[in-house]
Design an enzyme around this catalytic site. Structure first.
Site: not given
Ligand SMILES: *Cc1c(COP(=O)(O)O)cnc(C)c1O
Length: 386
Positions: A123, A208, A237
């Site tokens: 994701f 990521d 986050k």
């Molecule tokens: C939550 C998340 C995103 C997206 O972040 P947003 O701030 O909602 O755009 C991208 N990558 C990972 C691994 C995430 O957990």
């Protein structure tokens, strides 16, 4: 708009790992705003720093030098071993920046490499580019055409990755531990092999760490546990402890491709958001929160493991630090509802995985309380095992 199927609960204030609803009911919060509230709610140092910054300057734009942004860039590059930072406002924006930077890097080298390989079940966010990067079809339905140039391979399968790489490949983009996709760990051996493959072929490794970074997994960044360093790293986050901020870090050689006019963000790296992030990093250090994450993570994992012995519906307990998943043989939604009725807030990671994301400063007593509620919920919804 109804983009969220919300829990039937209105939260109005919080303190530490506790929140209160509009009827005054208290809950133990093991969601933390989806891994955002690193220091729990209303941490006095964060509140004080934000209040002081609000009284000094909220925003002035990246047309000017911003001392707090400079300090944050220095701090994050020192911590990560990378060379430069770009600031934005969310995880998806950080990944979008990473994708653009990777492509621009090869453009500047007169190379035609543009494709980015990511993992199935990954994701990466809800922007069109990051949806294309995401390895789950369910989030893409109805949004075509998505930008081309993305391809997905199964996680932890180095042969599949080698097969997928060709002369168009620019980068490999991975979460060291997939949060949304089910708390799936990329093994250290896999990450090391991916790093080596990227080095051998001149590809970029983008990690990521939007969910795993900033201490969540027991080290400042999850990649440290594999003994590798990426070329590009994304964070969001937990970075601002509740204030919106995203960051994309890169080695100097790669970062050089982002000159004036190549990318930008009006709000990115504003004084308020950078103050929040600097304070979060300070408190992680001064309060030895990485060590707390490891200890409380172990306590939580062992407690869940013990429950797994009693309740065979728990198939597996996995994760790192305080990003822990319990995979169940049943759907977890009813368990989450039952836990909420017992005043514990839990999240899922896919239909069958219970996800635990307490704040990094969660106490031993709070973890015990959460485990005891989970035990009660399993007893009442499933009947005792054994
Ligand atoms: C939550 C998340 C995103 C997206 O972040 P947003 O701030 O909602 O755009 C991208 N990558 C990972 C691994 C995430 O957990």
């Amino acid at each position: 708009m109804s983009t969220y199927a919300r829990f039937p609960l209105t939260l109005v204030r919080g303190k530490g790992s506790r929140v209160w609803d509009d009827n005054g009911n208290e809950y133990l919060d093991f969601i933390s705003g989806i891994a955002v509230n690193t220091l729990g709610y209303t941490h006095p140092q964060l509140t004080a720093a934000l209040s002081e910054q609000a009284d000094t300057m909220l925003h002035c734009s990246n047309l000017f030098h911003i001392p707090k942004q400079q300090q944050l860039a220095e701090k994050l590059t020192a911590l990560s071993g990378l060379g430069a930072a770009f600031f934005c406002n969310s995880g998806a924006e950080a990944n979008e920046a990473a994708i653009k930077l990777a492509r621009k890097h090869f453009h500047d080298m007169d190379s035609s490499r543009r494709t980015i390989i990511t993992a199935t079940q990954s994701f990466h966010g809800r922007l069109l580019s990051t949806l294309a990067a995401t390895g789950q079809d369910k989030v893409k339905v109805g949004f075509d055409p998505l930008p081309p140039g993305f391809l997905h391979v199964p996680l932890n399968d180095i042969e599949a990755l080698k097969q997928a790489v060709n002369e168009q490949t620019a980068a490999v983009l991975l979460e060291p531990l997939q949060g949304e996709g089910g708390v799936n760990i990329a093994t250290g051996a896999y990450l090391q092999s991916v790093r080596k493959l990227c080095d051998d072929l001149g590809l970029l490794l983008i990690l990521d760490e939007v969910q795993t970074g900033i201490g969540r997994c027991g080290t400042m960044f999850a990649f440290e546990q594999a003994g590798i360093v990426p070329d590009i790293l994304t964070l969001a986050k937990g970075l601002g402890g509740g204030v919106a901020i995203g960051a994309m870090l890169a080695t100097n050689a790669v970062a050089d491709s982002f000159g004036p006019g190549t990318h930008g963000s009006t709000f990115g790296g504003n004084p308020l958001a950078c103050t929040a992030a600097l304070t979060v990093l300070d408190v992680i250090e001064s309060d030895s929160l990485l060590s707390n994450v490891r200890l409380r993570g172990e306590q939580l994992r062992q407690g869940l493991q013990a429950l797994a012995c009693r309740f065979p519906v728990i198939l597996q307990v996995r994760g790192q630090g305080l990003l822990i998943g319990a995979e169940m043989s049943v759907e977890v939604a009813p368990l989450i509802t039952a836990a909420r009725d017992k005043r514990l807030l839990l999240l899922m990671a896919g239909p069958n995985v219970l996800r635990f994301l307490p704040p990094l400063n969660v106490s031993m007593a709070d973890v015990d309380e959460a485990l005891s509620i989970v035990c009660t919920v399993l007893e009442s919804t499933l009947g005792a095992g054994e």
